[in-house]
Motif scaffolding. Structure first.
Motif, PDB file in Angstrom:
ATOM      1  N   ASN A 136       0.844  -1.220  -0.101  1.00 32.65           N
ATOM      2  CA  ASN A 136       0.076   0.037   0.058  1.00 32.65           C
ATOM      3  C   ASN A 136       0.782   1.374  -0.016  1.00 32.65           C
ATOM      4  O   ASN A 136       0.564   2.182   0.626  1.00 32.65           O
ATOM      5  CB  ASN A 136      -0.990  -0.058   1.277  1.00 32.65           C
ATOM      6  CG  ASN A 136      -2.024  -1.151   1.148  1.00 32.65           C
ATOM      7  OD1 ASN A 136      -2.751  -1.255   0.431  1.00 32.65           O
ATOM      8  ND2 ASN A 136      -1.921  -2.124   2.119  1.00 32.65           N
ATOM      9  N   ASN A 137       1.794   1.296  -0.880  1.00 33.61           N
ATOM     10  CA  ASN A 137       2.813   2.497  -0.763  1.00 33.61           C
ATOM     11  C   ASN A 137       2.378   3.128  -2.233  1.00 33.61           C
ATOM     12  O   ASN A 137       2.041   2.534  -3.161  1.00 33.61           O
ATOM     13  CB  ASN A 137       4.327   2.051  -0.840  1.00 33.61           C
ATOM     14  CG  ASN A 137       4.569   1.484   0.542  1.00 33.61           C
ATOM     15  OD1 ASN A 137       4.756   2.062   1.438  1.00 33.61           O
ATOM     16  ND2 ASN A 137       4.794   0.318   0.775  1.00 33.61           N
ATOM     17  N   TYR A 138       2.670   4.452  -2.402  1.00 30.62           N
ATOM     18  CA  TYR A 138       2.488   5.311  -3.356  1.00 30.62           C
ATOM     19  C   TYR A 138       4.123   5.805  -3.947  1.00 30.62           C
ATOM     20  O   TYR A 138       4.565   6.282  -3.210  1.00 30.62           O
ATOM     21  CB  TYR A 138       1.661   6.258  -3.386  1.00 30.62           C
ATOM     22  CG  TYR A 138       1.528   7.367  -4.489  1.00 30.62           C
ATOM     23  CD1 TYR A 138       1.241   6.477  -5.882  1.00 30.62           C
ATOM     24  CD2 TYR A 138       1.142   8.695  -4.538  1.00 30.62           C
ATOM     25  CE1 TYR A 138       1.302   7.582  -7.104  1.00 30.62           C
ATOM     26  CE2 TYR A 138       0.861   9.387  -5.396  1.00 30.62           C
ATOM     27  CZ  TYR A 138       1.063   8.840  -6.848  1.00 30.62           C
ATOM     28  OH  TYR A 138       0.904   9.656  -7.998  1.00 30.62           O
ATOM     29  N   ILE A 139       4.586   5.179  -4.987  1.00 30.82           N
ATOM     30  CA  ILE A 139       5.684   5.737  -5.536  1.00 30.82           C
ATOM     31  C   ILE A 139       5.595   6.338  -7.053  1.00 30.82           C
ATOM     32  O   ILE A 139       5.151   5.730  -7.897  1.00 30.82           O
ATOM     33  CB  ILE A 139       6.447   4.077  -5.537  1.00 30.82           C
ATOM     34  CG1 ILE A 139       6.785   3.714  -4.098  1.00 30.82           C
ATOM     35  CG2 ILE A 139       7.896   4.221  -6.357  1.00 30.82           C
ATOM     36  CD1 ILE A 139       7.318   2.145  -4.270  1.00 30.82           C
ATOM     37  N   ILE A 172       5.063  -8.421  -1.606  1.00 31.52           N
ATOM     38  CA  ILE A 172       4.906  -6.963  -2.430  1.00 31.52           C
ATOM     39  C   ILE A 172       3.208  -6.850  -2.745  1.00 31.52           C
ATOM     40  O   ILE A 172       2.985  -7.649  -3.971  1.00 31.52           O
ATOM     41  CB  ILE A 172       6.059  -6.770  -3.455  1.00 31.52           C
ATOM     42  CG1 ILE A 172       7.335  -7.243  -3.197  1.00 31.52           C
ATOM     43  CG2 ILE A 172       5.903  -5.503  -3.994  1.00 31.52           C
ATOM     44  CD1 ILE A 172       8.080  -6.760  -2.107  1.00 31.52           C
ATOM     45  N   ALA A 173       2.766  -6.216  -2.277  1.00 38.45           N
ATOM     46  CA  ALA A 173       1.262  -6.102  -2.570  1.00 38.45           C
ATOM     47  C   ALA A 173       0.645  -4.634  -2.583  1.00 38.45           C
ATOM     48  O   ALA A 173       0.763  -3.976  -1.346  1.00 38.45           O
ATOM     49  CB  ALA A 173       0.353  -7.071  -1.558  1.00 38.45           C
ATOM     50  N   ASN A 174      -0.492  -4.384  -3.242  1.00 43.35           N
ATOM     51  CA  ASN A 174      -1.355  -3.398  -3.409  1.00 43.35           C
ATOM     52  C   ASN A 174      -0.428  -1.977  -3.478  1.00 43.35           C
ATOM     53  O   ASN A 174      -0.725  -1.073  -2.963  1.00 43.35           O
ATOM     54  CB  ASN A 174      -2.219  -3.541  -2.393  1.00 43.35           C
ATOM     55  CG  ASN A 174      -2.978  -4.826  -1.965  1.00 43.35           C
ATOM     56  OD1 ASN A 174      -3.512  -5.122  -2.947  1.00 43.35           O
ATOM     57  ND2 ASN A 174      -3.054  -5.531  -0.922  1.00 43.35           N
ATOM     58  N   ASN A 175       0.717  -2.012  -4.256  1.00 47.39           N
ATOM     59  CA  ASN A 175       1.318  -0.833  -4.248  1.00 47.39           C
ATOM     60  C   ASN A 175       1.019  -0.035  -5.684  1.00 47.39           C
ATOM     61  O   ASN A 175       0.872  -0.842  -6.587  1.00 47.39           O
ATOM     62  CB  ASN A 175       2.879  -1.181  -4.294  1.00 47.39           C
ATOM     63  CG  ASN A 175       3.367  -1.709  -2.883  1.00 47.39           C
ATOM     64  OD1 ASN A 175       3.422  -0.998  -1.917  1.00 47.39           O
ATOM     65  ND2 ASN A 175       3.501  -2.959  -2.946  1.00 47.39           N
ATOM     66  N   LEU A 176       1.252   1.139  -5.669  1.00 50.07           N
ATOM     67  CA  LEU A 176       0.944   1.975  -6.860  1.00 50.07           C
ATOM     68  C   LEU A 176       2.101   2.632  -7.350  1.00 50.07           C
ATOM     69  O   LEU A 176       2.620   3.278  -6.314  1.00 50.07           O
ATOM     70  CB  LEU A 176      -0.197   3.000  -6.894  1.00 50.07           C
ATOM     71  CG  LEU A 176      -0.313   4.109  -7.960  1.00 50.07           C
ATOM     72  CD1 LEU A 176      -0.626   3.300  -9.422  1.00 50.07           C
ATOM     73  CD2 LEU A 176      -1.320   4.882  -7.574  1.00 50.07           C
ATOM     74  N   VAL A 177       2.542   2.254  -8.321  1.00 49.14           N
ATOM     75  CA  VAL A 177       4.204   2.606  -8.981  1.00 49.14           C
ATOM     76  C   VAL A 177       3.860   3.624 -10.285  1.00 49.14           C
ATOM     77  O   VAL A 177       3.156   2.934 -11.204  1.00 49.14           O
ATOM     78  CB  VAL A 177       5.042   1.974  -9.017  1.00 49.14           C
ATOM     79  CG1 VAL A 177       6.300   2.290  -9.680  1.00 49.14           C
ATOM     80  CG2 VAL A 177       5.208   0.896  -7.766  1.00 49.14           C
ATOM     81  N   GLU A 178       4.148   4.754 -10.478  1.00 52.26           N
ATOM     82  CA  GLU A 178       3.847   5.183 -11.830  1.00 52.26           C
ATOM     83  C   GLU A 178       4.964   6.616 -12.003  1.00 52.26           C
ATOM     84  O   GLU A 178       5.357   7.065 -11.140  1.00 52.26           O
ATOM     85  CB  GLU A 178       2.331   6.038 -11.746  1.00 52.26           C
ATOM     86  CG  GLU A 178       2.054   6.820 -10.569  1.00 52.26           C
ATOM     87  CD  GLU A 178       0.665   7.377 -10.722  1.00 52.26           C
ATOM     88  OE1 GLU A 178      -0.105   6.849 -11.488  1.00 52.26           O
ATOM     89  OE2 GLU A 178       0.256   8.272  -9.848  1.00 52.26           O
ATOM     90  N   GLY A 237      -1.422  -7.935  -6.671  1.00 50.10           N
ATOM     91  CA  GLY A 237      -2.266  -6.901  -6.530  1.00 50.10           C
ATOM     92  C   GLY A 237      -1.693  -5.371  -6.821  1.00 50.10           C
ATOM     93  O   GLY A 237      -2.486  -4.338  -6.441  1.00 50.10           O
ATOM     94  N   ASN A 238      -0.520  -5.565  -7.400  1.00 52.05           N
ATOM     95  CA  ASN A 238       0.237  -3.756  -7.511  1.00 52.05           C
ATOM     96  C   ASN A 238      -0.455  -3.368  -8.886  1.00 52.05           C
ATOM     97  O   ASN A 238      -0.611  -3.973  -9.885  1.00 52.05           O
ATOM     98  CB  ASN A 238       1.642  -4.346  -7.466  1.00 52.05           C
ATOM     99  CG  ASN A 238       2.046  -4.853  -6.316  1.00 52.05           C
ATOM    100  OD1 ASN A 238       2.112  -4.506  -5.270  1.00 52.05           O
ATOM    101  ND2 ASN A 238       2.366  -6.223  -6.447  1.00 52.05           N
ATOM    102  N   THR A 239      -0.066  -2.144  -9.019  1.00 52.67           N
ATOM    103  CA  THR A 239      -0.473  -1.349 -10.255  1.00 52.67           C
ATOM    104  C   THR A 239       0.852  -0.577 -10.481  1.00 52.67           C
ATOM    105  O   THR A 239       1.598   0.059  -9.831  1.00 52.67           O
ATOM    106  CB  THR A 239      -1.659  -0.387 -10.216  1.00 52.67           C
ATOM    107  OG1 THR A 239      -2.874  -1.103  -9.891  1.00 52.67           O
ATOM    108  CG2 THR A 239      -1.802   0.163 -11.313  1.00 52.67           C
ATOM    109  N   VAL A 240       1.206  -0.693 -11.936  1.00 53.78           N
ATOM    110  CA  VAL A 240       2.289  -0.231 -12.495  1.00 53.78           C
ATOM    111  C   VAL A 240       1.946   0.801 -13.754  1.00 53.78           C
ATOM    112  O   VAL A 240       1.558   0.319 -14.607  1.00 53.78           O
ATOM    113  CB  VAL A 240       3.478  -0.588 -12.843  1.00 53.78           C
ATOM    114  CG1 VAL A 240       4.701   0.098 -13.337  1.00 53.78           C
ATOM    115  CG2 VAL A 240       3.990  -1.439 -11.447  1.00 53.78           C
ATOM    116  N   ARG A 241       2.162   1.933 -13.995  1.00 56.16           N
ATOM    117  CA  ARG A 241       1.865   2.936 -15.008  1.00 56.16           C
ATOM    118  C   ARG A 241       2.812   3.780 -15.260  1.00 56.16           C
ATOM    119  O   ARG A 241       3.599   4.307 -14.417  1.00 56.16           O
ATOM    120  CB  ARG A 241       0.494   3.781 -14.690  1.00 56.16           C
ATOM    121  CG  ARG A 241      -1.050   2.936 -14.457  1.00 56.16           C
ATOM    122  CD  ARG A 241      -1.924   3.822 -14.450  1.00 56.16           C
ATOM    123  NE  ARG A 241      -3.160   3.043 -14.175  1.00 56.16           N
ATOM    124  CZ  ARG A 241      -3.888   3.150 -12.845  1.00 56.16           C
ATOM    125  NH1 ARG A 241      -3.466   3.787 -11.905  1.00 56.16           N
ATOM    126  NH2 ARG A 241      -5.038   2.253 -12.589  1.00 56.16           N
TER     127      ARG A 241
END
Length: 410
Positions: free
Chosen positions: A232-235, A261-267, A289-293
């Protein structure tokens, strides 16, 4: 039994047997820019520096940092306990900013800098929360240089799934690890978090952004750092570096294993920044469950990982690959020990990526099921051995089509 635990026990006995006043319990020490290090560290007479507070805390104590800017590096080399961890926290009355004057890193650096705003050396059971930190955090196990060259799968818990054996490995190799460090709900800029030979840490709920060139990945779990939770980090947003490892969002490297490594947003990673990466025999990790954009590669399973699980991740709008597996070994016509093995890719979605949604250079004994990839590219080498080495796609040993049917998970 620690001295603090013994003191608490004696105080409780005094209350029960002698009928005395309330026992002496863990203390809260206050730090404010208007304070003095000759003060007792109370709310009305706070210390001036965090360093002074660190020098006096005992297991169970907390340090409350009041609003203001603190220009010194915070060095931590004493431990709490499982029952009595030590807390370093913002006091909640405004932004408490730790901002030391750190040496400038070279943009051509290939190794992450250890010059960080908070530096933890073989200390256990600390929680760092509610702070603004300009310059990042180092979590460092002493004598970790002894394992710099260790990559052998014959080490306990490396070649086979055995977390019990892995949990005792570092002390057996002569390392004094930093264990149970929790980094929660902070705003971190300039430099990220790096762990070396540390275990059972947690990085949750932080915003990590605007890292400087040549300083390292935003979160780098490195050199046999096992059993971490990064959730749950925002990077976001980094400066351009010459080396791609300095530009990655979350990186697990040099044998770091058994991490979540779970539920992080990296963009918004510049240049060749990869969103989430495993590399150099980092094994038995779960990336879920991570998202990378808007990175270069969204997700990257690189050299020598075994048993990693990539589940339910979303990769979209990345400049090259949505997800990539061992591109460096794409020329092999038969997999070797450095090729990822026993990998699970399940329920992932990759779409709208610049070149292809899934690129496979080399892989063995691995399964792909119920993924939604619009396009798949297999390098020439892996096409010659895909079925022979036990890879499967949706239960079949046949190679995946270039444009496979989109699968979904309930």
């Amino acid at each position: 039994m620690t001295n603090r635990t013994l003191a608490l026990a004696v105080a409780l006995v005094s209350v029960a047997v002698l009928g005395l006043g309330a026992p002496v319990g863990p203390k809260a020490y206050h730090v404010a820019t208007t304070g003095s290090d000759t003060n007792p560290g109370t709310a009305t007479q706070p210390f001036k520096t965090i360093t002074k507070a660190v020098s006096v805390v005992l297991p169970g104590d907390s340090i409350l940092v009041h609003a203001g800017t603190y220009p010194a590096v915070v060095t931590i080399n004493k431990s709490g306990t499982s029952a009595l961890p030590i807390t370093l926290a913002g006091a909640g009355d405004g932004v408490a900013l730790i901002k030391p004057n750190l040496p400038t890193a070279s943009c051509s650096a290939t190794v992450a800098t250890r010059d960080r705003a908070i530096q933890i050396y073989s200390a256990d059971y600390w929680t760092i929360t509610g702070l603004s930190i300009a310059g990042g955090i180092l979590v460092y196990g002493n004598n970790q240089h002894k394992i710099a060259s260790f990559t052998s799968r014959t080490l306990p818990g490396r070649g086979v799934y055995d977390p019990t054996a892995a949990a005792t490995l570092l002390p057996k190799l002569g390392v004094d690890p930093a264990d149970h460090i929790r980094i929660l709900n902070n705003k971190i800029t300039g430099r990220g978090i790096q762990s070396l030979a540390s275990r059972w840490g947690e990085v949750t709920g932080n915003e990590i952004s605007n890292t400087a060139c040549g300083t390292g990945a935003f979160i780098w779990i490195n050199r046999f750092s096992d059993f971490w939770k990064v959730t749950n980090n925002y990077i976001h947003d980094n400066a351009v570096s010459a080396e791609h490892r300095m530009e990655e969002g979350i990186r697990q490297g040099s044998g770091s294993s058994y991490n979540l490594i779970a539920n992080n947003l990296v963009e918004n990673l510049a240049n060749r920044g990869r969103g989430i990466t495993t590399d150099v025999m980092s094994s038995w990790n779960v990336i879920q469950g991570n998202t990378v954009r808007r990175a270069y590669h969204g997700f990257n399973e690189q050299h020598g990982g075994w048993g990693n699980q990539w589940i339910g991740n979303l990769s979209e709008f990345n400049r090259k690959f949505g997800m990539s597996i061992d591109g460096k070994d794409g020329g092999l016509t038969s997999p070797n020990d450095g090729v990822p093995a026993k990998i699970v890719f399940r329920c992932n979605v990759a779409r709208n990526n610049g070149k292809t949604d899934l690129s496979v250079g080399a892989v063995q004994q691995s399964s792909f099921s119920n993924n939604a990839f619009g396009s798949v590219k297999l390098d020439a080498g892996v096409r010659t051995y895909w079925s022979r080495v036990g890879n499967t796609w949706d239960g079949s040993s046949a190679m995946p089509p270039t444009n496979p049917p989109q699968k979904t998970c309930s």
